[in-house]
Motif scaffolding. Structure first.
Motif, PDB file in Angstrom:
ATOM      1  N   UNK A  68     -14.798   0.290  11.592  1.00  0.00           N
ATOM      2  CA  UNK A  68     -13.527  -0.238  11.261  1.00  0.00           C
ATOM      3  C   UNK A  68     -13.653  -0.437   9.735  1.00  0.00           C
ATOM      4  N   UNK A  69     -12.129   0.744   8.923  1.00  0.00           N
ATOM      5  CA  UNK A  69     -11.714   0.512   7.931  1.00  0.00           C
ATOM      6  C   UNK A  69     -11.068  -0.253   7.779  1.00  0.00           C
ATOM      7  N   UNK A  70     -11.318  -0.984   6.647  1.00  0.00           N
ATOM      8  CA  UNK A  70     -10.246  -2.882   7.027  1.00  0.00           C
ATOM      9  C   UNK A  70      -9.343  -2.188   6.174  1.00  0.00           C
ATOM     10  N   UNK A  71      -8.194  -2.306   7.174  1.00  0.00           N
ATOM     11  CA  UNK A  71      -6.990  -1.977   6.788  1.00  0.00           C
ATOM     12  C   UNK A  71      -6.352  -2.299   5.710  1.00  0.00           C
ATOM     13  N   UNK A  72      -6.844  -3.482   4.610  1.00  0.00           N
ATOM     14  CA  UNK A  72      -6.454  -3.996   3.477  1.00  0.00           C
ATOM     15  C   UNK A  72      -7.102  -2.949   1.932  1.00  0.00           C
ATOM     16  N   UNK A  73      -8.464  -2.942   2.556  1.00  0.00           N
ATOM     17  CA  UNK A  73      -9.795  -2.452   1.662  1.00  0.00           C
ATOM     18  C   UNK A  73      -9.673  -1.236   1.351  1.00  0.00           C
ATOM     19  N   UNK A  74     -10.049  -0.624   2.892  1.00  0.00           N
ATOM     20  CA  UNK A  74      -9.787   0.605   3.571  1.00  0.00           C
ATOM     21  C   UNK A  74     -11.855   0.478   2.846  1.00  0.00           C
ATOM     22  N   UNK A  75     -13.100  -0.264   2.997  1.00  0.00           N
ATOM     23  CA  UNK A  75     -13.889  -0.550   2.931  1.00  0.00           C
ATOM     24  C   UNK A  75     -13.935  -0.159   4.222  1.00  0.00           C
TER      25      UNK A  75
END
Length: 325
Positions: free
Chosen positions: A298-305
């Motif tokens: 998953x790409x974190x929806x808030x951090x993009x990490x």
């Protein structure tokens, strides 16, 4: 003076061990289902055996005509087949093979909602530049030059990469290069001599056990299934197989029989919903866990990490619980 037997000795206040309700959940049995089951296929072979073309044809069949993704470590060899028999896909060329980078690539593919991802080939993430073997070699300096101790760093990277592959929310097809495997055996004269016992994938030993279907191809484009949980493919041998017709169709028929689709994007939406609660996230974690999907990239929806679905749910759930205290 000795303390009387049984008299407690005060040694300062001891901290009570912290328990994590996410990691220390109940052991709950549930009815077994095939809901959300996806294909996990590995094809190994020597150069020129046809594994790249077969994997693309297979992915095309699994994607039911939709565009799929190729994580390319083979210098664009897969792209030479684009347009053949209507096959269309998007490619991500890779030039360094850190196992953690494959997890990042899978997270990006999941965000783009590709129904199928092909990794051509997985062997580079084992013995290519920055692959697992390289990571072990680099890590040994932390342990006095002890290569064996270097696996303390290399093994978790390898395991997390495999977990990300198996938890991808779509179908996965990987190719692996093969090498001839030799063993020393005693001949009829009582002398030891090297004897070829078969082919072995250039990846960590036993990697084929991680996949639902594993096959090998020889230089004549003959495919032999080494293992298959799909009964229709078990012990089959195919000459110049059509991946879409001969492999994808029976696989899909088997996966879809008695199983319902599962939309992992609904789990992501629930995890980051504004009205989410600590209790609701714990329940969501258990649901995702029951589908063996905690490692979903998953790409974190808030951090993009890059992260995993399980870690993202846990992180937010713990944060909300702490905010309540």
């Amino acid at each position: 003076m000795n303390q009387p037997l049984g008299q407690p000795v005060r040694a300062g206040r001891q901290q009570q061990p912290q328990t994590n309700e996410y990691d220390d959940g109940p052991f709950t049995f549930r009815p077994a289902t095939k809901d959300g089951a996806k294909a996990r296929v590995a094809i190994q072979g020597v150069s020129g055996s046809g594994k790249t073309w077969t994997s693309l044809s297979l992915a095309h069949g699994l994607a039911l005509g939709e565009r799929f993704a190729v994580i390319d470590t083979e210098r664009g060899s897969a792209s030479l087949y684009v347009g053949e028999r209507g096959i269309q896909f998007d490619s991500l060329p890779m030039h360094r093979y850190d196992p953690r980078d494959l997890g990042k690539a899978l997270a990006a593919a999941a965000k783009a909602e590709y129904p199928v991802v092909v990794v051509d080939s997985l062997s580079h993430y084992w013995k290519g530049p920055d692959g697992t073997l390289d990571q072990v070699e680099k890590a040994k300096s932390k342990y006095g030059g002890n290569s064996f101790a270097g696996w303390k760093d290399g093994t978790p990277m390898q395991n997390e990469m495999v977990e990300a592959l198996l938890a991808y929310p779509g179908h996965i097809v990987v190719t692996m290069r093969s090498q001839t495997e030799w063993v020393l055996q005693e001949n009829d004269r009582g002398r030891k001599e090297p004897t070829m016992v078969g082919m072995r994938a250039e990846q960590r030993k036993g990697i084929e056990y991680e996949f639902g279907v594993a096959a090998e191809m020889d230089i004549t484009n003959r495919l032999r299934f080494l293992k298959s949980r799909c009964p229709a493919l078990h012990q089959q041998v195919l000459d110049k197989p059509d991946g879409a017709r001969d492999i994808a169709k029976p696989l899909l028929d088997w996966l879809n029989a008695g199983g319902k689709p599962v939309d992992s994007s609904a789990w992501v939406d629930a995890a980051f919903a504004e009205n989410a609660t600590a209790e609701g996230l714990l329940a969501l974690y258990r649901e995702v866990e029951s589908h063996s999907a905690l490692a979903t990239p998953l790409l974190h929806p808030q951090t993009g990490q890059p992260t995993s679905l399980g870690d993202a749910i846990k992180e937010r759930g713990i944060a909300l619980k702490n905010a309540q205290q």
